[in-house]
Motif scaffolding. Sequence first.
Motif, PDB file in Angstrom:
ATOM      1  N   GLU A 163       0.798  -1.217   0.000  1.00  0.00           N
ATOM      2  CA  GLU A 163       0.000   0.000   0.000  1.00  0.00           C
ATOM      3  C   GLU A 163       0.834   1.271   0.000  1.00  0.00           C
ATOM      4  O   GLU A 163       0.295   2.373  -0.150  1.00  0.00           O
ATOM      5  CB  GLU A 163      -0.984   0.027   1.184  1.00  0.00           C
ATOM      6  N   ASP A 164       2.148   1.140   0.155  1.00  0.00           N
ATOM      7  CA  ASP A 164       3.038   2.279   0.021  1.00  0.00           C
ATOM      8  C   ASP A 164       3.346   2.595  -1.438  1.00  0.00           C
ATOM      9  O   ASP A 164       3.976   3.612  -1.728  1.00  0.00           O
ATOM     10  CB  ASP A 164       4.348   2.038   0.771  1.00  0.00           C
ATOM     11  N   THR A 165       2.937   1.723  -2.334  1.00  0.00           N
ATOM     12  CA  THR A 165       3.167   1.933  -3.753  1.00  0.00           C
ATOM     13  C   THR A 165       2.478   3.209  -4.218  1.00  0.00           C
ATOM     14  O   THR A 165       1.271   3.373  -4.055  1.00  0.00           O
ATOM     15  CB  THR A 165       2.653   0.746  -4.572  1.00  0.00           C
ATOM     16  N   ALA A 166       3.255   4.113  -4.788  1.00  0.00           N
ATOM     17  CA  ALA A 166       2.722   5.396  -5.224  1.00  0.00           C
ATOM     18  C   ALA A 166       3.824   6.193  -5.902  1.00  0.00           C
ATOM     19  O   ALA A 166       5.004   5.843  -5.828  1.00  0.00           O
ATOM     20  CB  ALA A 166       2.171   6.193  -4.035  1.00  0.00           C
ATOM     21  N   VAL A 167       3.423   7.262  -6.549  1.00  0.00           N
ATOM     22  CA  VAL A 167       4.371   8.263  -6.988  1.00  0.00           C
ATOM     23  C   VAL A 167       4.588   9.213  -5.819  1.00  0.00           C
ATOM     24  O   VAL A 167       3.628   9.767  -5.276  1.00  0.00           O
ATOM     25  CB  VAL A 167       3.869   9.043  -8.215  1.00  0.00           C
ATOM     26  N   TYR A 168       5.827   9.376  -5.432  1.00  0.00           N
ATOM     27  CA  TYR A 168       6.160  10.233  -4.307  1.00  0.00           C
ATOM     28  C   TYR A 168       6.651  11.582  -4.828  1.00  0.00           C
ATOM     29  O   TYR A 168       7.553  11.649  -5.662  1.00  0.00           O
ATOM     30  CB  TYR A 168       7.225   9.577  -3.430  1.00  0.00           C
ATOM     31  N   TYR A 169       6.033  12.641  -4.311  1.00  0.00           N
ATOM     32  CA  TYR A 169       6.340  13.998  -4.739  1.00  0.00           C
ATOM     33  C   TYR A 169       7.018  14.776  -3.624  1.00  0.00           C
ATOM     34  O   TYR A 169       6.532  14.795  -2.492  1.00  0.00           O
ATOM     35  CB  TYR A 169       5.065  14.741  -5.145  1.00  0.00           C
TER      36      TYR A 169
END
Length: 123
Positions: free
Chosen positions: A89-95
Amino acid sequence: QVQLGESGGGLVQAGGSLRLSCAASGRTFSVYAMGWFRQAPGKEREFVARINWSGGNTYYADSVKGRCTISRDNAKNTVYLQMNSLKPEDTAVYYCAAARLPGTLDNGVPDYWGKGTLVTVSS
């Protein structure tokens, strides 16, 4: 004007660790705080962590508290996000984000955004 450049994203296994970096350039003297947001497909962008530039005060979202550590290198105008015990659930694009005034970054309205770096956590 401040430019932000993120790096460090990639593919990791669940339970693994990863460190993101964000280097600021331009009018960096105007930056009060820097931090991180993330956005997964189909979800809204959410706050992750913030660090004040001068005092080093930190603030974390409950979803990452205890697993992530934000830090800064003043000489390099760079912030880092150390992420441990990663979950799918940490999968994401980090900005990466930067703010000129207190409170604005935490509330989702920073003044500057990076282009993002993708973190994928396999199950």
